[in-house]
Design a protein around this motif. Sequence first.
Motif, short mmCIF file in Angstrom:
data_model
loop_
_atom_site.label_atom_id
_atom_site.label_comp_id
_atom_site.label_asym_id
_atom_site.label_seq_id
_atom_site.Cartn_x
_atom_site.Cartn_y
_atom_site.Cartn_z
N GLN A 260 -3.61 4.97 -0.55
CA GLN A 260 -4.58 5.31 0.48
C GLN A 260 -4.22 6.68 1.05
O GLN A 260 -3.08 6.90 1.45
CB GLN A 260 -4.61 4.27 1.60
CG GLN A 260 -5.66 4.56 2.68
CD GLN A 260 -5.89 3.37 3.60
OE1 GLN A 260 -5.48 2.25 3.29
NE2 GLN A 260 -6.55 3.60 4.72
N ARG B 180 0.87 -1.18 0.00
CA ARG B 180 0.00 0.00 0.00
C ARG B 180 0.91 1.23 0.00
O ARG B 180 2.03 1.17 0.50
CB ARG B 180 -0.91 0.01 1.23
CG ARG B 180 -2.04 1.03 1.24
CD ARG B 180 -3.15 0.65 0.28
NE ARG B 180 -3.70 -0.68 0.46
CZ ARG B 180 -4.66 -0.98 1.34
NH1 ARG B 180 -5.16 -0.04 2.14
NH2 ARG B 180 -5.11 -2.21 1.42
N ALA C 139 -4.06 4.10 -9.01
CA ALA C 139 -4.87 4.73 -7.96
C ALA C 139 -5.27 3.75 -6.88
O ALA C 139 -5.38 4.11 -5.69
CB ALA C 139 -6.11 5.38 -8.58
N ASP C 140 -5.50 2.47 -7.25
CA ASP C 140 -5.96 1.50 -6.26
C ASP C 140 -4.84 1.05 -5.31
O ASP C 140 -5.09 0.31 -4.37
CB ASP C 140 -6.60 0.30 -6.94
CG ASP C 140 -5.65 -0.45 -7.87
OD1 ASP C 140 -4.46 -0.06 -7.96
OD2 ASP C 140 -6.09 -1.41 -8.53
N LYS C 141 -3.61 1.52 -5.53
CA LYS C 141 -2.50 1.19 -4.64
C LYS C 141 -2.36 2.23 -3.52
O LYS C 141 -1.64 2.00 -2.55
CB LYS C 141 -1.20 1.16 -5.46
CG LYS C 141 -0.06 0.35 -4.87
CD LYS C 141 -0.40 -1.13 -4.93
CE LYS C 141 0.71 -2.01 -4.39
NZ LYS C 141 1.67 -2.44 -5.41
#
Length: 381
Positions: A164, A140, A160-162
């Motif tokens: 937070q 992450r 983007a999905d990696k």
Amino acid sequence: MSSPWPILHVISALTTGGVQHQLAKVVTHYDRGQFDPTVCCLSRKGEIGRELEEAGIEVEVLGDRVSGFRFRTLRSLYGHLRRQPVAVLRAHKYRSSLYAVLAGRMAQVPVIVPSFHLPQPARKRRRRCLIRLLCHWSDRVVAVSSAVAQNLVGEIGVPADKIQVIHNGVDLDDFRDLPQRQEARRRLGLSEHDWILGAVGRMKRQKGFEHLLRALPHLEEGGLRDYQLLMVGEGPLRPSLERQVQEMGLGQRVKFLGLRRDVPELLRAMDLFVFPSLWEGFGTALVEAMLAEVPVVASDLPCIREIIPDEDFGWLVPPGDEEALAQGILRALQDSERAADRIASARERARERFSLHKVVATYQQMFGELLAFKGYGDGRG
């Protein structure tokens, strides 16, 4: 009862700075029943490192230079991870992440989480490629604001999905039971009759303090005569800023206070907090001013809009525009009609969105989920 998960934070140095302060706040507030933190700095232990040790946090110092890339540093960090295996490896900023992600992969650390605290320069092709590779090898990636996340996705090419987004947090306990403004001024020996402006931060170009000083003559042109500016912090630009003050004939107006441990009390003594940064990843000092119930004028940057979305919470001005900054200061000081409502709204927003308790809970939940996903029990200690 199971043992807490060992977690190692890696950072270049533990000298005084915003990232270092945030690291110290987070690791000293972990639930020790779930996570057992240690810290590794690549070069100098510094004041923050000594404070961590006093708080019972183990600090490992590799003692290498932070400039350039040194295989010796990579070997030292890898050796540390082999001697003292960890479940979670956290790295702060680009250079520390470069070493930590590589060493963590070599040592087969279960969960690797680097973080980015500023927008990364898209013009540096080599850095873009390295950041993409580091993020690919990580479980992450933390961005301290949506603005930093958008930079990583749009300019660097990180999926983007990696990513937070976890904002920096402020310990609300530091802002309980603060004295009233007049009492705070009395304790600090400040005038009860002058307008007290303040700025807090490391004295480097990014913070825009030279522009703040150049804005001061415009205040007098606008009719503001009785005021003082408190400059809190240290950094490489302090000598040149002090020379600038003398050259401008502002020696009676501007006070350099250096590093202080009573920042909440200092904020409480101010009539207005000024945040003139040219670029930022977040604005922790701005949140602190809001919690101290001080009106704020800040540079209109994407990450600052996440803290002050509109003029219900403070005033925003173009970064680097000295006349606009002066006008924003004058407007803020003259707007007594809505001042109380604006201060209350800003304080409530800071409490709800940027508390350290909420930030630490978010990190712990993230670590637990990643450990569980990797098959390490339920992610709990």
